[in-house]
Design a protein around this motif. Structure first.
Motif, PDB file in Angstrom:
ATOM      1  N   PHE A  16       0.615  -1.121  -0.045  1.00 62.94           N
ATOM      2  CA  PHE A  16      -0.177   0.130  -0.092  1.00 62.94           C
ATOM      3  C   PHE A  16       0.931   1.160   0.086  1.00 62.94           C
ATOM      4  O   PHE A  16       1.897   1.254   0.345  1.00 62.94           O
ATOM      5  N   PRO A  17       0.381   2.271  -0.375  1.00 62.49           N
ATOM      6  CA  PRO A  17       1.362   3.592  -0.681  1.00 62.49           C
ATOM      7  C   PRO A  17       1.809   4.002   0.886  1.00 62.49           C
ATOM      8  O   PRO A  17       1.389   3.914   1.771  1.00 62.49           O
ATOM      9  N   THR A  18       3.047   4.423   0.411  1.00 61.02           N
ATOM     10  CA  THR A  18       3.663   5.171   1.519  1.00 61.02           C
ATOM     11  C   THR A  18       3.252   6.729   1.976  1.00 61.02           C
ATOM     12  O   THR A  18       3.891   6.893   3.044  1.00 61.02           O
ATOM     13  N   ASP A  19       2.423   7.208   1.190  1.00 66.00           N
ATOM     14  CA  ASP A  19       1.574   8.385   1.413  1.00 66.00           C
ATOM     15  C   ASP A  19       0.492   8.172   2.027  1.00 66.00           C
ATOM     16  O   ASP A  19      -0.352   9.091   1.746  1.00 66.00           O
ATOM     17  N   LEU A  20      -0.040   6.944   2.369  1.00 69.98           N
ATOM     18  CA  LEU A  20      -1.433   6.702   2.547  1.00 69.98           C
ATOM     19  C   LEU A  20      -2.067   7.630   3.552  1.00 69.98           C
ATOM     20  O   LEU A  20      -3.173   8.435   3.402  1.00 69.98           O
ATOM     21  N   VAL A  21      -1.377   7.835   4.750  1.00 68.57           N
ATOM     22  CA  VAL A  21      -2.069   8.540   5.858  1.00 68.57           C
ATOM     23  C   VAL A  21      -1.782  10.115   5.359  1.00 68.57           C
ATOM     24  O   VAL A  21      -3.189  10.668   5.564  1.00 68.57           O
ATOM     25  N   ALA A  22      -0.989  10.515   4.726  1.00 68.94           N
ATOM     26  CA  ALA A  22      -1.187  12.138   4.385  1.00 68.94           C
ATOM     27  C   ALA A  22      -2.110  12.307   3.220  1.00 68.94           C
ATOM     28  O   ALA A  22      -2.914  13.325   3.291  1.00 68.94           O
ATOM     29  N   ARG A  23      -2.464  11.406   2.579  1.00 64.84           N
ATOM     30  CA  ARG A  23      -3.426  11.400   1.324  1.00 64.84           C
ATOM     31  C   ARG A  23      -4.892  11.445   1.906  1.00 64.84           C
ATOM     32  O   ARG A  23      -5.945  12.130   1.408  1.00 64.84           O
ATOM     33  N   LEU A  24      -4.985  10.224   2.782  1.00 68.40           N
ATOM     34  CA  LEU A  24      -6.338  10.189   3.380  1.00 68.40           C
ATOM     35  C   LEU A  24      -6.638  11.680   4.259  1.00 68.40           C
ATOM     36  O   LEU A  24      -7.783  12.175   4.281  1.00 68.40           O
ATOM     37  N   GLN A  25      -5.697  11.969   4.975  1.00 68.70           N
ATOM     38  CA  GLN A  25      -6.002  13.243   5.762  1.00 68.70           C
ATOM     39  C   GLN A  25      -6.304  14.258   4.738  1.00 68.70           C
ATOM     40  O   GLN A  25      -7.012  15.405   5.169  1.00 68.70           O
ATOM     41  N   ALA A  26      -5.385  14.509   3.723  1.00 74.81           N
ATOM     42  CA  ALA A  26      -5.801  15.585   2.782  1.00 74.81           C
ATOM     43  C   ALA A  26      -7.198  15.663   2.284  1.00 74.81           C
ATOM     44  O   ALA A  26      -7.963  16.612   2.067  1.00 74.81           O
ATOM     45  N   ALA A  27      -7.760  14.538   1.841  1.00 77.89           N
ATOM     46  CA  ALA A  27      -9.138  14.054   1.301  1.00 77.89           C
ATOM     47  C   ALA A  27     -10.102  14.321   2.520  1.00 77.89           C
ATOM     48  O   ALA A  27     -11.272  14.865   2.032  1.00 77.89           O
ATOM     49  N   GLY A  28      -9.684  14.536   3.645  1.00 77.32           N
ATOM     50  CA  GLY A  28     -10.672  14.625   4.796  1.00 77.32           C
ATOM     51  C   GLY A  28     -10.570  16.286   5.109  1.00 77.32           C
ATOM     52  O   GLY A  28     -11.444  16.613   6.006  1.00 77.32           O
ATOM     53  N   ASP A  29      -9.880  16.871   4.602  1.00 76.41           N
ATOM     54  CA  ASP A  29      -9.509  18.386   5.031  1.00 76.41           C
ATOM     55  C   ASP A  29     -10.950  19.362   4.843  1.00 76.41           C
ATOM     56  O   ASP A  29     -11.452  19.067   3.863  1.00 76.41           O
ATOM     57  N   GLY A  30     -11.295  19.851   5.742  1.00 79.56           N
ATOM     58  CA  GLY A  30     -12.579  20.635   5.936  1.00 79.56           C
ATOM     59  C   GLY A  30     -13.778  19.976   6.209  1.00 79.56           C
ATOM     60  O   GLY A  30     -14.764  20.692   6.321  1.00 79.56           O
ATOM     61  N   MET A  31     -13.792  18.563   6.321  1.00 78.78           N
ATOM     62  CA  MET A  31     -14.928  17.765   6.860  1.00 78.78           C
ATOM     63  C   MET A  31     -14.975  18.184   8.357  1.00 78.78           C
ATOM     64  O   MET A  31     -13.924  17.917   9.246  1.00 78.78           O
ATOM     65  N   ALA A  32     -16.285  18.309   8.881  1.00 83.22           N
ATOM     66  CA  ALA A  32     -16.317  18.501  10.377  1.00 83.22           C
ATOM     67  C   ALA A  32     -16.079  17.219  11.099  1.00 83.22           C
ATOM     68  O   ALA A  32     -15.500  17.332  12.337  1.00 83.22           O
ATOM     69  N   VAL A  33     -16.249  16.072  10.228  1.00 86.88           N
ATOM     70  CA  VAL A  33     -15.889  14.864  10.967  1.00 86.88           C
ATOM     71  C   VAL A  33     -15.174  13.974   9.933  1.00 86.88           C
ATOM     72  O   VAL A  33     -16.044  13.480   9.076  1.00 86.88           O
ATOM     73  N   PRO A  34     -13.818  14.266   9.599  1.00 86.96           N
ATOM     74  CA  PRO A  34     -12.976  13.571   8.849  1.00 86.96           C
ATOM     75  C   PRO A  34     -13.264  12.107   8.750  1.00 86.96           C
ATOM     76  O   PRO A  34     -12.983  11.393   9.435  1.00 86.96           O
ATOM     77  N   LEU A  35     -13.997  11.319   7.515  1.00 86.63           N
ATOM     78  CA  LEU A  35     -14.109   9.935   7.437  1.00 86.63           C
ATOM     79  C   LEU A  35     -13.798   9.551   5.937  1.00 86.63           C
ATOM     80  O   LEU A  35     -14.470  10.080   5.013  1.00 86.63           O
ATOM     81  N   VAL A  36     -12.635   9.055   5.680  1.00 81.95           N
ATOM     82  CA  VAL A  36     -12.177   8.859   4.203  1.00 81.95           C
ATOM     83  C   VAL A  36     -11.864   7.296   4.151  1.00 81.95           C
ATOM     84  O   VAL A  36     -11.019   6.726   4.986  1.00 81.95           O
TER      85      VAL A  36
END
Length: 206
Positions: A105-125
């Motif tokens: 799995f990607p070595t930037d998995l966590v950073a990309r998941l967090q980026a996708a959740g940016d701006g969500m009140a409850v980040p779920l990605v």
């Protein structure tokens, strides 16, 4: 952005491998789980393993072992809940999960998941990859999960919820899209043939 703790999901029955723990199968000179740990540990603030049965069989990995709190092998959501309960005890806001049978799995998995959740009140990605026929495919064992939803998840599991995407859709989850680059980054080992294929990939994937 602060890195969340990570939880490796290894609570399944591995029926297509004849039972047992897929994470303990050898890939190259190391167990599958060792490859997963090496890939996830640099991305997270702490690490735990969701698994059922005798925790002693994982002692060599030096990780906290979190059993499902829901009986009857309720699937990945039960492992997510175990991870959320563990993270809540540490004061964390979220966790990232990865599967114990997916070594590339990607070595930037966590950073990309967090980026996708940016701006969500409850980040779920959830992680996703493009698919020519279906548009994209979600990978429900790879996700960013907010601790604030753990009681909702507990109630859903008690009511019989088992499908990850049904529960995540209920909460407006987003997807983080990962492109394949020569191989499927979420290739997982389900069968003996998959294990052979993973051994071939091992020399090609950094």
């Amino acid at each position: 952005m602060t890195a969340p703790p990570g939880v490796i999901l290894a609570g399944g029955l591995a029926s297509r491998m004849g039972g047992g723990d897929k994470g303990l199968l050898m890939l190259g000179e190391q167990p599958l789980l060792t490859h997963v740990i090496a890939r996830l540990r640099p991305q997270v603030s702490g690490l735990a393993l969701n698994a059922n049965g005798d925790a002693a069989r994982f002692a060599d990995f030096g990780l906290p072992v979190l059993p499902d709190s829901v009986p009857g092998y309720a699937g990945p959501l039960a492992g997510v809940l175990a991870g959320l309960d563990w993270a809540a005890g540490q004061g964390a806001d979220s966790i990232v999960t990865a599967a114990a049978d997916t070594p590339f799995f990607p070595t930037d998995l966590v950073a990309r998941l967090q980026a996708a959740g940016d701006g969500m009140a409850v980040p779920l990605v959830l992680a996703a990859t493009p698919d020519a026929r279906r548009g994209q495919v979600r990978h429900p064992t790879f996700g960013l999960w907010p601790v604030v939803l753990r009681e909702d998840l507990r109630a859903a599991l008690r009511d019989g919820m088992r499908k990850v995407v049904l529960w995540t859709d209920r909460h407006g989850a987003r997807e983080a899209l990962f492109q394949a680059s020569g191989h499927d980054p979420f290739f997982n080992v389900n069968t003996p043939a998959d294990l052979q294929a993973a051994a071939t990939l091992l020399g090609e994937v950094s």
